[in-house]
Design a protein around this motif. Structure first.
Motif, PDB file in Angstrom:
ATOM      1  N   ALA A  69       0.842  -1.201   0.000  1.00 49.98           N
ATOM      2  CA  ALA A  69       0.000   0.000   0.000  1.00 49.98           C
ATOM      3  C   ALA A  69       0.879   1.253   0.000  1.00 49.98           C
ATOM      4  O   ALA A  69       0.609   2.210  -0.732  1.00 49.98           O
ATOM      5  CB  ALA A  69      -0.934  -0.007   1.202  1.00 49.98           C
ATOM      6  N   LEU A  70       1.931   1.233   0.794  1.00 41.65           N
ATOM      7  CA  LEU A  70       2.865   2.357   0.816  1.00 41.65           C
ATOM      8  C   LEU A  70       3.553   2.506  -0.542  1.00 41.65           C
ATOM      9  O   LEU A  70       3.648   3.611  -1.086  1.00 41.65           O
ATOM     10  CB  LEU A  70       3.906   2.153   1.914  1.00 41.65           C
ATOM     11  CG  LEU A  70       5.001   3.220   1.996  1.00 41.65           C
ATOM     12  CD1 LEU A  70       4.408   4.580   2.329  1.00 41.65           C
ATOM     13  CD2 LEU A  70       6.046   2.823   3.021  1.00 41.65           C
ATOM     14  N   SER A  71       4.004   1.402  -1.095  1.00 43.86           N
ATOM     15  CA  SER A  71       4.661   1.420  -2.399  1.00 43.86           C
ATOM     16  C   SER A  71       3.714   1.947  -3.481  1.00 43.86           C
ATOM     17  O   SER A  71       4.100   2.767  -4.316  1.00 43.86           O
ATOM     18  CB  SER A  71       5.144   0.015  -2.752  1.00 43.86           C
ATOM     19  OG  SER A  71       5.643  -0.036  -4.060  1.00 43.86           O
ATOM     20  N   GLY A  72       2.475   1.474  -3.461  1.00 44.20           N
ATOM     21  CA  GLY A  72       1.486   1.947  -4.427  1.00 44.20           C
ATOM     22  C   GLY A  72       1.184   3.426  -4.256  1.00 44.20           C
ATOM     23  O   GLY A  72       0.998   4.150  -5.236  1.00 44.20           O
ATOM     24  N   GLY A  73       1.147   3.885  -3.011  1.00 45.08           N
ATOM     25  CA  GLY A  73       0.919   5.308  -2.754  1.00 45.08           C
ATOM     26  C   GLY A  73       2.050   6.173  -3.266  1.00 45.08           C
ATOM     27  O   GLY A  73       1.813   7.228  -3.870  1.00 45.08           O
ATOM     28  N   LEU A  75       4.066   5.371  -5.668  1.00 45.24           N
ATOM     29  CA  LEU A  75       3.965   5.317  -7.129  1.00 45.24           C
ATOM     30  C   LEU A  75       2.893   6.280  -7.628  1.00 45.24           C
ATOM     31  O   LEU A  75       3.107   6.995  -8.606  1.00 45.24           O
ATOM     32  CB  LEU A  75       3.666   3.892  -7.601  1.00 45.24           C
ATOM     33  CG  LEU A  75       3.504   3.732  -9.119  1.00 45.24           C
ATOM     34  CD1 LEU A  75       4.815   4.034  -9.843  1.00 45.24           C
ATOM     35  CD2 LEU A  75       3.024   2.335  -9.457  1.00 45.24           C
ATOM     36  N   ALA A  76       1.744   6.330  -6.956  1.00 44.69           N
ATOM     37  CA  ALA A  76       0.661   7.224  -7.360  1.00 44.69           C
ATOM     38  C   ALA A  76       1.098   8.687  -7.290  1.00 44.69           C
ATOM     39  O   ALA A  76       0.810   9.476  -8.205  1.00 44.69           O
ATOM     40  CB  ALA A  76      -0.567   6.991  -6.497  1.00 44.69           C
ATOM     41  N   VAL A  77       1.815   9.066  -6.239  1.00 47.63           N
ATOM     42  CA  VAL A  77       2.302  10.444  -6.104  1.00 47.63           C
ATOM     43  C   VAL A  77       3.328  10.743  -7.202  1.00 47.63           C
ATOM     44  O   VAL A  77       3.293  11.805  -7.839  1.00 47.63           O
ATOM     45  CB  VAL A  77       2.904  10.677  -4.699  1.00 47.63           C
ATOM     46  CG1 VAL A  77       3.664  11.994  -4.626  1.00 47.63           C
ATOM     47  CG2 VAL A  77       1.809  10.625  -3.645  1.00 47.63           C
ATOM     48  N   PHE A  78       4.232   9.808  -7.441  1.00 45.65           N
ATOM     49  CA  PHE A  78       5.242   9.976  -8.484  1.00 45.65           C
ATOM     50  C   PHE A  78       4.589  10.145  -9.855  1.00 45.65           C
ATOM     51  O   PHE A  78       4.936  11.052 -10.613  1.00 45.65           O
ATOM     52  CB  PHE A  78       6.194   8.774  -8.479  1.00 45.65           C
ATOM     53  CG  PHE A  78       7.162   8.753  -9.614  1.00 45.65           C
ATOM     54  CD1 PHE A  78       8.232   9.628  -9.650  1.00 45.65           C
ATOM     55  CD2 PHE A  78       7.009   7.851 -10.660  1.00 45.65           C
ATOM     56  CE1 PHE A  78       9.129   9.614 -10.711  1.00 45.65           C
ATOM     57  CE2 PHE A  78       7.900   7.833 -11.722  1.00 45.65           C
ATOM     58  CZ  PHE A  78       8.959   8.713 -11.754  1.00 45.65           C
ATOM     59  N   VAL A  79       3.623   9.281 -10.168  1.00 46.74           N
ATOM     60  CA  VAL A  79       2.940   9.331 -11.461  1.00 46.74           C
ATOM     61  C   VAL A  79       2.153  10.631 -11.604  1.00 46.74           C
ATOM     62  O   VAL A  79       2.156  11.259 -12.673  1.00 46.74           O
ATOM     63  CB  VAL A  79       2.043   8.080 -11.624  1.00 46.74           C
ATOM     64  CG1 VAL A  79       1.025   8.256 -12.720  1.00 46.74           C
ATOM     65  CG2 VAL A  79       2.906   6.853 -11.901  1.00 46.74           C
ATOM     66  N   ALA A  80       1.478  11.056 -10.543  1.00 49.54           N
ATOM     67  CA  ALA A  80       0.717  12.310 -10.602  1.00 49.54           C
ATOM     68  C   ALA A  80       1.645  13.496 -10.859  1.00 49.54           C
ATOM     69  O   ALA A  80       1.335  14.382 -11.674  1.00 49.54           O
ATOM     70  CB  ALA A  80      -0.060  12.502  -9.302  1.00 49.54           C
ATOM     71  N   GLY A  81       2.790  13.518 -10.192  1.00 48.80           N
ATOM     72  CA  GLY A  81       3.755  14.586 -10.421  1.00 48.80           C
ATOM     73  C   GLY A  81       4.307  14.566 -11.834  1.00 48.80           C
ATOM     74  O   GLY A  81       4.460  15.612 -12.482  1.00 48.80           O
TER      75      GLY A  81
END
Length: 160
Positions: A69-73, A75-81
């Motif tokens: 869940a932390l890893s996915g989060g 990744l989500a922040v990285f992708v959004a940026g």
């Protein structure tokens, strides 16, 4: 003295249609982002030994779920940026073009340095795993073609 520009930032001439070079860079960036998410999902749930299985062995089921869940989060922040910066490049911001260039070059350098480090993976997985990095590096090329330079205002090019 009014120069005709708004305080919102430098303006660039409106093109009757978007430049294909900028749209190609945008499309390659979208493909790189999608490939990054796909690689994460495949690595966690599909490709043996899966990240979920390895984490479960070391941290137990709840620890593995928390870690993923932390890893996915992250990744989500990285992708959004990444997408936000790419959208700014598409809008003609020179600083975003520079940022995507640095990211694309770094991804490519990390990928080249990583080749041959892990011989245990199947060849197809190495190719799939390299795809986001190669696409991110490829997205840089059309942003610097001569026609694409007109998309970025001269004032922003001097500041960047």
């Amino acid at each position: 003295m009014n120069t005709g520009t708004s305080s919102a930032g430098p303006r660039h001439p409106r093109h009757p249609r978007r430049l294909w070079q900028i749209e190609a860079a945008w499309a390659l960036t979208l493909a790189a982002v999608s490939a990054e998410v796909l690689v994460w999902v495949l690595g966690v749930f599909v490709v043996a030994p899966t990240g979920l299985n390895e984490l479960t062995e070391h941290a137990g089921r709840s620890g593995a779920i928390a870690q993923l869940a932390l890893s996915g989060g992250v990744l989500a922040v990285f992708v959004a940026g990444w997408l936000a910066v790419a959208a700014q490049m598409r809008a003609g911001r020179g600083w975003a073009r520079v940022a995507l260039t640095v990211v694309g070059a770094a991804f490519l350098l990390f990928r080249v340095a990583d080749f041959g480090m892990d011989g245990a993976d199947p060849v197809w997985w190495g190719v799939v795993n390299a795809l986001p990095d190669l696409l991110a590096a490829a997205a840089v090329v059309p942003m610097y073609l001569p026609e694409a330079r007109a998309h970025f205002p001269a004032r922003a090019r001097r500041a960047a």
